[in-house]
Structures are given as structure tokens and as C-alpha cells.
Design a protein around this motif. Sequence first.
Motif, mmCIF file in Angstrom:
data_model
loop_
_atom_site.group_PDB
_atom_site.id
_atom_site.type_symbol
_atom_site.label_atom_id
_atom_site.label_comp_id
_atom_site.label_asym_id
_atom_site.label_seq_id
_atom_site.Cartn_x
_atom_site.Cartn_y
_atom_site.Cartn_z
ATOM 1 N N ILE A 65 0.861 -1.175 0.000
ATOM 2 C CA ILE A 65 0.000 0.000 0.000
ATOM 3 C C ILE A 65 0.899 1.228 0.000
ATOM 4 O O ILE A 65 1.592 1.499 0.987
ATOM 5 N N ASP A 66 0.913 1.957 -1.102
ATOM 6 C CA ASP A 66 1.762 3.131 -1.278
ATOM 7 C C ASP A 66 0.913 4.381 -1.063
ATOM 8 O O ASP A 66 0.043 4.695 -1.870
ATOM 9 N N TYR A 67 1.179 5.115 0.026
ATOM 10 C CA TYR A 67 0.386 6.287 0.380
ATOM 11 C C TYR A 67 0.838 7.559 -0.338
ATOM 12 O O TYR A 67 0.258 8.629 -0.114
ATOM 13 N N ARG A 68 1.848 7.478 -1.196
ATOM 14 C CA ARG A 68 2.331 8.663 -1.885
ATOM 15 C C ARG A 68 1.350 9.123 -2.960
ATOM 16 O O ARG A 68 0.579 8.328 -3.490
ATOM 17 N N ASP A 69 1.413 10.407 -3.304
ATOM 18 C CA ASP A 69 0.661 10.908 -4.439
ATOM 19 C C ASP A 69 1.239 10.323 -5.723
ATOM 20 O O ASP A 69 2.416 9.918 -5.756
ATOM 21 N N PRO A 70 0.444 10.276 -6.816
ATOM 22 C CA PRO A 70 0.948 9.671 -8.056
ATOM 23 C C PRO A 70 2.243 10.297 -8.570
ATOM 24 O O PRO A 70 3.104 9.581 -9.091
ATOM 25 N N ASP A 71 2.419 11.615 -8.428
ATOM 26 C CA ASP A 71 3.647 12.227 -8.918
ATOM 27 C C ASP A 71 4.862 11.750 -8.130
ATOM 28 O O ASP A 71 5.935 11.532 -8.697
ATOM 29 N N GLU A 72 4.701 11.550 -6.823
ATOM 30 C CA GLU A 72 5.790 11.001 -6.008
ATOM 31 C C GLU A 72 6.111 9.575 -6.434
ATOM 32 O O GLU A 72 7.279 9.201 -6.586
ATOM 33 N N ALA A 73 5.069 8.771 -6.612
ATOM 34 C CA ALA A 73 5.255 7.367 -6.963
ATOM 35 C C ALA A 73 5.865 7.208 -8.350
ATOM 36 O O ALA A 73 6.707 6.332 -8.566
ATOM 37 N N ASN A 74 5.474 8.067 -9.285
ATOM 38 C CA ASN A 74 6.006 7.978 -10.644
ATOM 39 C C ASN A 74 7.457 8.447 -10.713
ATOM 40 O O ASN A 74 8.243 7.934 -11.521
ATOM 41 N N ARG A 75 7.811 9.397 -9.870
ATOM 42 C CA ARG A 75 9.184 9.916 -9.865
ATOM 43 C C ARG A 75 10.150 8.900 -9.257
ATOM 44 O O ARG A 75 11.300 8.797 -9.694
ATOM 45 N N SER A 76 9.703 8.174 -8.249
ATOM 46 C CA SER A 76 10.546 7.173 -7.580
ATOM 47 C C SER A 76 9.748 5.884 -7.427
ATOM 48 O O SER A 76 9.315 5.526 -6.332
#
Length: 261
Positions: A65-76
Amino acid sequence: MTNSQPRHPAFLTLQGGINFRDLGGQRTVDGRRVRSGKLLRSGSLHRMTTDDLNHLNAIPLRHVIDYRDPDEANRSPDKLNELAHYHNVPANPYVHDVNAKVTDFDAGTLNALNGEQFMLELYRQLPFNNAAYRQLAGWLMEPFDGALLQHCAVGKDRTGVGCALTLFALGCDSHTVMEEYLLTQGMLTQVENEIVSTLGQSLSKQGRQNLADILTVKESYLMAALSAIHDRYGSVAAWLSAEFQLTPQACALMQERLLEG
């Protein structure tokens, strides 16, 4: 990501791990313990090595479960084994005055903040109307093989409240939840140093202090969340029931699967 200080047994030794630990062993009010290898927490998984992935596969890690926003998740993006099911469910509060993406802040933002007050307000907002934690509650209520991992950027704030919710639902008291939360203390020094190095001379002395306040855990931070919960609902049990449908009966079923002893 290594850290020089001695680690609590809850931490997993991973070369690319950020604040990676197991909730197993936490004791509940009735004397039972959380099963090991079922509930994990961490920061981003974008630095996982092949050896790390082999270690996680041996647990085995099955739900992330990744609580990051999509831009955070896509960057890393997370590095995962093919058998791990990935769920991106942003847990940022739906307000404009606070933002949990603390590792994204630039020097100008850090220089102008009051870091401690910012964090207190973030924790007051995270527990309420949070769709990510509603999804977490749903997943916890369903039987699952292997381990379930909650994470955000550094595994501290969004993950911290999600794990507090989890431990409360499993029957842990506030003291136990706070002790587990405070294990993050000192685990993010390398992250902080990397940010300071990137921002360089543009970061003022006050900005450095604000960054330090943001990249740590304090009892007052989680207490701000708990105080807000009690102000709104009167008790943690009422909060779990009203926000997440985690009634005492639902929690009891969850406890049968995730506790031992």
C-alpha cells in the motif's frame, strides 16, 4: 539505506530500505502479540536491491500500500517482485495548508515554514476523511497470504497514522502505539543529509531546523492526531467505527487472524 546506530529488532536489514520494519511482536491489551511477517511498514521502495527483493520474497511480501501521491510514486517507483500486488492510494489530507510530501519541499518553502507547527497541523488532518485509510481498513478485514506493507516517502507520517490505526484495531493501547511510532527516531538521518546537500546554500539556518523538525518523529506529533480524534469522536474506538467501519466485532475478526498468543 543503512544507518550507523544500533537497530531495534523490529527493523529489517535491507540495503535499500528506508525505515523498514515489522509490526510483529507488538503486545495488545489482552496480552496477545501481533504476528511477525504479516504487517510491515517502510519508506519508498525505489532503492530495493536484488538481495532486498529476495529477502522480501522469502517473507513473502504480497501486498504493498503506497500512500504517496501519483507524482511522487512515478518519480521514484517502487521496485517489487512480480508476486507483490501494488496499490497506490494517496493519503494526503484534502486541505491546502498542509502537505505530507515533505521530501519535495524546496529551500524557499523550508525557510519560510514553522516546521513543528506544520507537522502538528498535518497530524491533526490525517486521521479524518482519508480514503486511503478506508481502503487499508478494507484490506485488513480480508484474509491475505503473506505480508501487507504500508509505506510512503520515508515511512513516518502517512504511514505512521496508518500503522497507528492498524495497531489500535488489533487491540494495542496508546502507549504501545506511541512506542512503535517513535522507533523512527534517528532512522532518517541519511535522507535529511541528502536533502541538505541538494538544496545547498539556499537553505537557511532556520530552514535546516524546519527540515529537521519535519524529518523526525515527536510524541507531540502523534498526540496531535490522537487529541483531534478524541475531540471529534470521544475515543479511538468510536473513530475506528465511524471513519472505517472497524466496529468491535470487525476488529475481533481481524485480531483472530493477525494476533497470536
